[in-house]
Write an enzyme that holds these catalytic residues in place. Structure first.
Site, mmCIF file in Angstrom:
data_model
loop_
_atom_site.group_PDB
_atom_site.id
_atom_site.type_symbol
_atom_site.label_atom_id
_atom_site.label_comp_id
_atom_site.label_asym_id
_atom_site.label_seq_id
_atom_site.Cartn_x
_atom_site.Cartn_y
_atom_site.Cartn_z
ATOM 1 N N GLY A 1 1.233 -1.319 0.056
ATOM 2 C CA GLY A 1 -0.007 0.037 -0.409
ATOM 3 C C GLY A 1 0.759 1.125 -0.214
ATOM 4 C CB ALA B 1 -5.327 -0.719 7.949
ATOM 5 C CE LYS C 1 -3.213 -5.893 7.247
ATOM 6 N NZ LYS C 1 -3.129 -4.334 6.016
ATOM 7 N N GLY C 2 -7.195 -5.194 3.659
ATOM 8 C CA GLY C 2 -7.381 -6.436 1.969
ATOM 9 C C GLY C 2 -7.740 -5.487 1.642
ATOM 10 N N GLY D 1 -5.857 -4.040 -0.857
ATOM 11 C CA GLY D 1 -4.459 -5.007 -1.736
ATOM 12 C C GLY D 1 -4.724 -6.713 -2.509
ATOM 13 C CD GLU E 1 -1.780 -7.336 3.105
ATOM 14 O OE1 GLU E 1 -1.433 -5.937 2.494
ATOM 15 O OE2 GLU E 1 -2.374 -7.089 4.106
ATOM 16 C CE LYS F 1 -7.698 4.831 4.624
ATOM 17 N NZ LYS F 1 -6.339 3.959 3.631
#
Length: 228
Positions: free
Chosen positions: A31, A88, A99-100, A102, A108, A126
């Site tokens: 990220g 995050a 998360k996720g 990407g 991770e 965030k």
């Protein structure tokens, strides 16, 4: 022109990079905010001779780290890490997170589990009172139909993530599908994480609730950082 968000991300990433000391093995997440940490690590390697090794969580992180001249290895060689630096999508006041974005949450999670300290870098947007928004899930293609049925039974709305500049679904670094599952506001993240991760065919979901006791969250802003 540099935006306020970019300045905030840079401040968070640079702060995290200063936590790294000689001899450390560190996880490198995926990220834009983590890339600022890599940028500063590169400067410290070239100007100060910082001696460290990085374990990337995705092809993207690996490619960017190599561009910055950061020496890399794999988790098989470094199953115990000093620090993992990652981003995050959402973070609540208890330091639980989603998360996720990407599509790298499975790797991770492995790297975060290996680390003594999990440093999460982000901008102020965030942070939230209650986790909400799509929960990414990595799913075996074979199990997609079954998984979607199970998610609907839990009250979620699954949507397989489609590629950009690519026909068809997003394929993770491990060769699986990424499915975004919307539950609205999440009342009990730990229970939902357990329910999803226990489904047949699921590699890992984007809810991260198990690392709060060793998580440091670095929130960047225009003037510096706030630490949680």
């Amino acid at each position: 022109m540099t935006s306020d968000i970019d300045i905030s991300k840079k401040n968070a990433g640079y702060f995290a990079a200063e936590l790294i000391q000689d001899g450390m093995a560190i996880g490198l997440g995926t990220g834009s905010t983590v890339f600022y940490a890599m940028e500063r690590l590169s400067e410290r390697i070239s100007s100060k001779g910082l001696d460290m090794i990085g374990v990337p969580t995705s092809f993207q992180a690996s490619m960017r780290a190599r561009e910055y001249g950061i020496p890399l290895s794999v988790i098989d060689e470094y199953p115990s890490l000093d620090i993992a630096i990652d981003g995050a999508d959402k973070i609540d006041s208890s330091l639980r997170m989603i998360k996720g974005r990407g599509a790298a949450q499975t790797l991770e999670r492995c790297v975060a589990d290996a680390a003594d300290l999990f440093v999460v870098v982000a901008d102020e947007s965030k942070m939230c009172e209650k986790l909400h928004g799509p929960v990414p899930v990595e799913v075996l293609p074979f199990a997609l139909g079954l998984f979607e049925r199970r998610i609907r039974e839990l009250g979620g709305v699954p949507s397989i993530r489609l590629g950009v500049k690519k026909d068809g679904p997003v394929i993770t670094d491990s060769g699986n599908f990424e499915v975004d599952c919307d539950f609205g506001f999440i009342d009990e993240p730990e229970l939902l994480q357990s329910a999803i991760n226990n489904m047949p065919g699921v590699l890992s979901c984007g809810l991260f609730t198990e690392f709060t006791d060793r998580t440091k969250v670095v929130i960047g802003n225009e003037n510096g950082v706030n630490i949680f």
